[in-house]
Enzyme design. Sequence first.
Site, PDB file in Angstrom:
ATOM      1  N   GLU A  96       6.984   1.241  10.851  1.00 52.31           N
ATOM      2  CA  GLU A  96       5.587   0.960  11.133  1.00 52.31           C
ATOM      3  C   GLU A  96       5.340  -0.525  11.347  1.00 52.31           C
ATOM      4  OE1 GLU A  96       3.826   4.839   8.847  1.00 52.31           O
ATOM      5  OE2 GLU A  96       3.462   2.918   7.901  1.00 52.31           O
ATOM      6  N   CYS A 109       2.148  -7.594  11.524  1.00 50.32           N
ATOM      7  CA  CYS A 109       2.960  -7.400  10.324  1.00 50.32           C
ATOM      8  C   CYS A 109       4.145  -6.527  10.716  1.00 50.32           C
ATOM      9  CB  CYS A 109       2.088  -6.729   9.259  1.00 50.32           C
ATOM     10  SG  CYS A 109       2.946  -6.404   7.730  1.00 50.32           S
ATOM     11  N   CYS A 116      13.297   0.602   2.134  1.00 50.90           N
ATOM     12  CA  CYS A 116      13.570  -0.605   1.358  1.00 50.90           C
ATOM     13  C   CYS A 116      14.409  -0.234   0.147  1.00 50.90           C
ATOM     14  CB  CYS A 116      12.266  -1.262   0.914  1.00 50.90           C
ATOM     15  SG  CYS A 116      12.508  -2.905   0.192  1.00 50.90           S
ATOM     16  N   CYS A 120      10.347  -1.881  -5.847  1.00 51.13           N
ATOM     17  CA  CYS A 120       9.189  -2.472  -6.519  1.00 51.13           C
ATOM     18  C   CYS A 120       8.261  -1.319  -6.913  1.00 51.13           C
ATOM     19  CB  CYS A 120       8.477  -3.469  -5.613  1.00 51.13           C
ATOM     20  SG  CYS A 120       9.533  -4.867  -5.175  1.00 51.13           S
ATOM     21  N   CYS A 123       4.953  -0.316  -4.821  1.00 51.51           N
ATOM     22  CA  CYS A 123       5.015  -0.319  -3.348  1.00 51.51           C
ATOM     23  C   CYS A 123       5.412   1.050  -2.818  1.00 51.51           C
ATOM     24  CB  CYS A 123       6.007  -1.376  -2.872  1.00 51.51           C
ATOM     25  SG  CYS A 123       6.146  -1.449  -1.072  1.00 51.51           S
ATOM     26  N   CYS A 344      -1.174  -3.563   2.892  1.00 52.02           N
ATOM     27  CA  CYS A 344       0.057  -4.007   2.207  1.00 52.02           C
ATOM     28  C   CYS A 344       0.560  -2.915   1.283  1.00 52.02           C
ATOM     29  CB  CYS A 344      -0.192  -5.222   1.331  1.00 52.02           C
ATOM     30  SG  CYS A 344      -0.896  -6.599   2.158  1.00 52.02           S
TER      31      CYS A 344
HETATM   32  N1  SAH Z   1       9.945  -7.115   0.799  1.00 48.52           N
HETATM   33  C1  SAH Z   1       9.094  -8.202   1.148  1.00 48.52           C
HETATM   34  C2  SAH Z   1       8.090  -7.877   2.238  1.00 48.52           C
HETATM   35  C3  SAH Z   1       7.335  -6.567   2.198  1.00 48.52           C
HETATM   36  S1  SAH Z   1       5.930  -6.354   1.196  1.00 48.52           S
HETATM   37  C4  SAH Z   1       8.402  -8.728  -0.064  1.00 48.52           C
HETATM   38  O1  SAH Z   1       8.579  -8.166  -1.145  1.00 48.52           O
HETATM   39  O2  SAH Z   1       7.754  -9.759   0.024  1.00 48.52           O
HETATM   40  C5  SAH Z   1       4.632  -7.381   1.710  1.00 48.52           C
HETATM   41  C6  SAH Z   1       3.693  -7.716   0.540  1.00 48.52           C
HETATM   42  O3  SAH Z   1       2.881  -6.587   0.148  1.00 48.52           O
HETATM   43  C7  SAH Z   1       4.480  -8.128  -0.682  1.00 48.52           C
HETATM   44  O4  SAH Z   1       3.895  -9.208  -1.323  1.00 48.52           O
HETATM   45  C8  SAH Z   1       4.368  -6.873  -1.510  1.00 48.52           C
HETATM   46  O5  SAH Z   1       4.668  -7.140  -2.836  1.00 48.52           O
HETATM   47  C9  SAH Z   1       2.939  -6.446  -1.258  1.00 48.52           C
HETATM   48  N2  SAH Z   1       2.688  -5.072  -1.675  1.00 48.52           N
HETATM   49  C10 SAH Z   1       3.571  -4.065  -1.801  1.00 48.52           C
HETATM   50  N3  SAH Z   1       2.963  -2.941  -2.224  1.00 48.52           N
HETATM   51  C11 SAH Z   1       1.673  -3.228  -2.376  1.00 48.52           C
HETATM   52  C12 SAH Z   1       0.514  -2.464  -2.730  1.00 48.52           C
HETATM   53  N4  SAH Z   1       0.617  -1.170  -3.031  1.00 48.52           N
HETATM   54  N5  SAH Z   1      -0.677  -3.086  -2.755  1.00 48.52           N
HETATM   55  C13 SAH Z   1      -0.778  -4.383  -2.408  1.00 48.52           C
HETATM   56  N6  SAH Z   1       0.250  -5.147  -2.037  1.00 48.52           N
HETATM   57  C14 SAH Z   1       1.466  -4.580  -2.020  1.00 48.52           C
END
Ligand code: SAH
Length: 376
Positions: A96, A109, A116, A120, A123, A344
Amino acid sequence: MTQATEKTDLLGMDRAALEAFFAQMGEKPFRAVQVMKWIHQMGVSDFDDMTNVSKALREKLKQVAQIRTPKIVAEQRSSDGTIKWVLEMDNHNCIETVFIPEADRGTLCISSQVGCALECSFCSTAQQGFNRNLENWEIVAQMWVANKALGTTPREERVVSNVVFMGMGEPLLNVTHVFPVARILMDDNAYGLSKRRVTISTAGVVPAIDKLREEVDASLAISLHAPNNALRDELVPVNKKYPLEVLMPALFRYVEGGNSKKHITIEYVMLDGVNDRVEHADELIDLLGNLPSKINLIPFNPFPNTDYKRSSNNAVHRFQDRLKQAGLNCTVRKTRGDDIDAACGQLAGKVKDRTKRTLHRVELTDLTMSPQLNQV
Ligand code: SAH
């Protein structure tokens, strides 16, 4: 989608790679610049349309090279103008890409991996598991396709003015393919974005942060999300491999290494009752010290089967005020595209064969062998 063949993909080649490609064909380096402009600035994918390239060379190119582009399998538009595209990358996997228009800029983006591997806990992409790294051409194709879909040619107008590697995947676990793409985005013969407008976001893969500093002059964002190891181990498990006492010195090395004044964006997702208390803000202030940085608070975006909740507006503003009082630059990220699951952490794509996460762990282990880490 164009079929894979033995032909060389030109879309994902940075200038140096294209020049080497033409040199090996016995052609002059300026051909690389010509072709780059056709592909990226004019959105051309057919060699026959490259009218300032001789017919003979075009024929030769058709035999050995291709400009492969992915198919858009879905497009969703949010009520706030955000657009999400689902792109089919091979017969199995979809990724996406999200375009976020704002008054003074348009941010794309982009994804760097199918799924991934980092797990985390807050996420949605993590729940999809990991399948594979995207190739150079698959990553830059997201920019190419977005311009096409938006009906713009970067040569005429820069509708996409910023690119952030904040889609699916961890870009710093795919540096071989991500770095050339960052160079293409910043190349004046391609998209010509300034280094402030190309941001690589990482959960904190320390050896690759050092590599980024040495090899690509783009901007860096760190997904910090917690001010201490106990909480960060839980939210961003890669912290167990690269804990804060290893990550923070890398961030200082990064800002000191540059020849111009650099700063780092610190991303901090606001999770109700988890990391959003004033005590966390105080810990964060101590942790960041005098690191040149800007903190971006991200209200949590929910997805199915998560127990986390978004912090209240009050909690977010209390947290922000505390940081500001300490003299830190802190903004709150506006939630965009959440009605189409484009915000995000909501990007899920379609990841076939999610079992490769374990395989990827091996690569993570390999990274710990880097000289930088051994010095810590
Ligand atoms: N792997 C990379 C890039 C992808 S995530 C990273 O970790 O930076 C892009 C951003 O969105 C990151 O800061 C991530 O932590 C945040 N993010 C992930 N899940 C989220 C959620 N459910 N709500 C808000 N931000 C989120």
